[in-house]
Design a protein around this motif. Structure first.
Motif, PDB file in Angstrom:
ATOM      1  N   PHE A  60     -20.708  45.558   7.196  1.00  0.00           N
ATOM      2  CA  PHE A  60     -20.209  45.049   5.916  1.00  0.00           C
ATOM      3  C   PHE A  60     -18.834  44.415   6.075  1.00  0.00           C
ATOM      4  CE2 PHE A  60     -23.616  47.058   3.690  1.00  0.00           C
ATOM      5  CZ  PHE A  60     -23.629  46.466   2.432  1.00  0.00           C
ATOM      6  N   ARG A  61     -17.966  45.059   6.837  1.00  0.00           N
ATOM      7  CA  ARG A  61     -16.611  44.532   7.015  1.00  0.00           C
ATOM      8  C   ARG A  61     -16.644  43.190   7.764  1.00  0.00           C
ATOM      9  NH1 ARG A  61     -15.914  47.678   3.582  1.00  0.00           N
ATOM     10  NH2 ARG A  61     -14.750  49.645   3.659  1.00  0.00           N
ATOM     11  N   VAL A  62     -17.447  43.128   8.825  1.00  0.00           N
ATOM     12  CA  VAL A  62     -17.529  41.901   9.617  1.00  0.00           C
ATOM     13  C   VAL A  62     -18.120  40.766   8.794  1.00  0.00           C
ATOM     14  CG1 VAL A  62     -18.664  40.813  11.602  1.00  0.00           C
ATOM     15  CG2 VAL A  62     -17.631  43.081  11.839  1.00  0.00           C
ATOM     16  N   MET A  63     -19.211  41.034   8.064  1.00  0.00           N
ATOM     17  CA  MET A  63     -19.848  40.005   7.255  1.00  0.00           C
ATOM     18  C   MET A  63     -18.920  39.530   6.148  1.00  0.00           C
ATOM     19  SD  MET A  63     -22.664  39.241   8.597  1.00  0.00           S
ATOM     20  CE  MET A  63     -23.269  38.194   7.269  1.00  0.00           C
ATOM     21  N   ASP A  64     -18.106  40.430   5.636  1.00  0.00           N
ATOM     22  CA  ASP A  64     -17.151  40.050   4.595  1.00  0.00           C
ATOM     23  C   ASP A  64     -16.128  39.057   5.150  1.00  0.00           C
ATOM     24  OD1 ASP A  64     -16.089  40.390   1.894  1.00  0.00           O
ATOM     25  OD2 ASP A  64     -14.393  41.371   2.864  1.00  0.00           O
ATOM     26  N   LYS A  65     -15.749  39.235   6.427  1.00  0.00           N
ATOM     27  CA  LYS A  65     -14.805  38.312   7.064  1.00  0.00           C
ATOM     28  C   LYS A  65     -15.468  36.972   7.398  1.00  0.00           C
ATOM     29  CE  LYS A  65     -11.356  41.245   7.235  1.00  0.00           C
ATOM     30  NZ  LYS A  65     -10.123  41.029   6.425  1.00  0.00           N
ATOM     31  N   LEU A  66     -16.749  37.024   7.778  1.00  0.00           N
ATOM     32  CA  LEU A  66     -17.448  35.799   8.182  1.00  0.00           C
ATOM     33  C   LEU A  66     -17.847  34.933   6.989  1.00  0.00           C
ATOM     34  CD1 LEU A  66     -19.770  37.157  11.025  1.00  0.00           C
ATOM     35  CD2 LEU A  66     -17.650  35.850  11.278  1.00  0.00           C
ATOM     36  N   THR A  67     -18.086  35.568   5.852  1.00  0.00           N
ATOM     37  CA  THR A  67     -18.537  34.821   4.664  1.00  0.00           C
ATOM     38  C   THR A  67     -17.412  34.785   3.644  1.00  0.00           C
ATOM     39  OG1 THR A  67     -19.492  36.865   3.780  1.00  0.00           O
ATOM     40  CG2 THR A  67     -20.946  35.429   5.038  1.00  0.00           C
ATOM     41  N   VAL A  68     -16.379  34.055   3.970  1.00  0.00           N
ATOM     42  CA  VAL A  68     -15.185  34.019   3.123  1.00  0.00           C
ATOM     43  C   VAL A  68     -15.488  33.477   1.735  1.00  0.00           C
ATOM     44  CG1 VAL A  68     -12.846  33.118   2.919  1.00  0.00           C
ATOM     45  CG2 VAL A  68     -13.755  33.709   5.173  1.00  0.00           C
ATOM     46  N   GLY A  69     -16.401  32.503   1.655  1.00  0.00           N
ATOM     47  CA  GLY A  69     -16.679  31.878   0.368  1.00  0.00           C
ATOM     48  C   GLY A  69     -17.719  32.590  -0.474  1.00  0.00           C
ATOM     49  N   ILE A  70     -18.146  33.780  -0.050  1.00  0.00           N
ATOM     50  CA  ILE A  70     -19.182  34.514  -0.783  1.00  0.00           C
ATOM     51  C   ILE A  70     -18.664  35.892  -1.165  1.00  0.00           C
ATOM     52  CG2 ILE A  70     -21.523  35.482  -0.687  1.00  0.00           C
ATOM     53  CD1 ILE A  70     -22.241  33.375   1.352  1.00  0.00           C
ATOM     54  N   ASP A  71     -18.798  36.222  -2.432  1.00  0.00           N
ATOM     55  CA  ASP A  71     -18.465  37.560  -2.910  1.00  0.00           C
ATOM     56  C   ASP A  71     -19.755  38.382  -2.861  1.00  0.00           C
ATOM     57  OD1 ASP A  71     -17.785  39.878  -4.185  1.00  0.00           O
ATOM     58  OD2 ASP A  71     -16.778  38.923  -5.871  1.00  0.00           O
TER      59      ASP A  71
END
Length: 217
Positions: A155-166
């Motif tokens: 979750f943390r990594v994907m949150d960093k990779l998908t900056v434009g998606i909440d």
């Protein structure tokens, strides 16, 4: 609930150790006896070991579902997972399925390590069962800890990779597409993590075996 499940698992592990010791002794007796009934004891011990391992697996399955969904709820800001599923939120349902599958796959690596610890350690008799029990408990706790850590890291990594998606907003809005991709990522990563847990389990078993051998030398 969690304490009751862990109590059941630990009782089952004790039974596993006893049965493993019996099976080991029966196998040794078989090697030194020519009786046609010599292998019956070892076979029965192996059968009982398999049944008890099934009980352990079922107990851990219940724990995995509760633990996985509780972790998911925290990662999504405390949303009610079952409430979202009841409201036909496909995105959350897919993610929840991925998390549960991931949790169970990783913990299965701990169960596999426990099995091999009980059956392959170089000691004999009751001592073999005790060492296997200790190794099995360590392996399972490592697997549970790693499963939670791996899901959180994804979750943390994907949150960093998908900056434009909440992601949290998308899940609450029932975006099935993000549910599918997260489910796939969870399952894929769990395969790699499970392999790592199995490797850790082998290392723990070998270390305990070497330690006991050194003390007994």
């Amino acid at each position: 609930m969690k304490n009751r499940i862990f109590g059941q698992v630990l009782k089952s592990l004790i039974l596993v150790a006893v049965v493993a010791s019996t099976a080991t002794a029966a196998h040794a007796a078989e090697a030194t006896s020519s009786s046609p009934w010599a292998g019956v004891g070892g076979s029965l011990g192996g059968l009982l070991l398999g049944v008890i391992q099934l009980v352990v697996g079922l107990s851990l399955a219940a724990f995995s579902i509760n633990k996985g969904l509780a972790l998911l709820s925290r990662l999504l800001g405390g949303i009610d997972i079952w409430g979202e599923i009841k409201a036909k939120n496909v995105a959350v349902a897919l993610l929840a399925a991925g998390v549960v599958i991931s949790y169970t796959r990783v913990i299965s690596g701990g169960i596999d390590a426990m099995t091999r610890s009980l059956l392959t350690l170089g000691a004999s008799g009751v001592l073999n069962g005790v060492i296997g029990l200790v190794a099995g408990v360590i392996n399972l706790f490592v697997a549970i800890a790693v499963a939670s850590f791996a899901i959180t890291v994804v979750f943390r990594v994907m949150d960093k990779l998908t900056v434009g998606i909440d992601e949290k907003a998308e899940f609450k809005a029932n975006n099935a597409a993000i549910g599918v991709i997260y489910c796939g990522i969870m399952i894929g990563v769990s395969s790699l993590v499970a392999a790592g847990v199995t490797g850790i389990g082998s290392g723990v078993s070998l270390f305990l075996n070497a330690l006991v051998t050194a003390f007994m030398a």
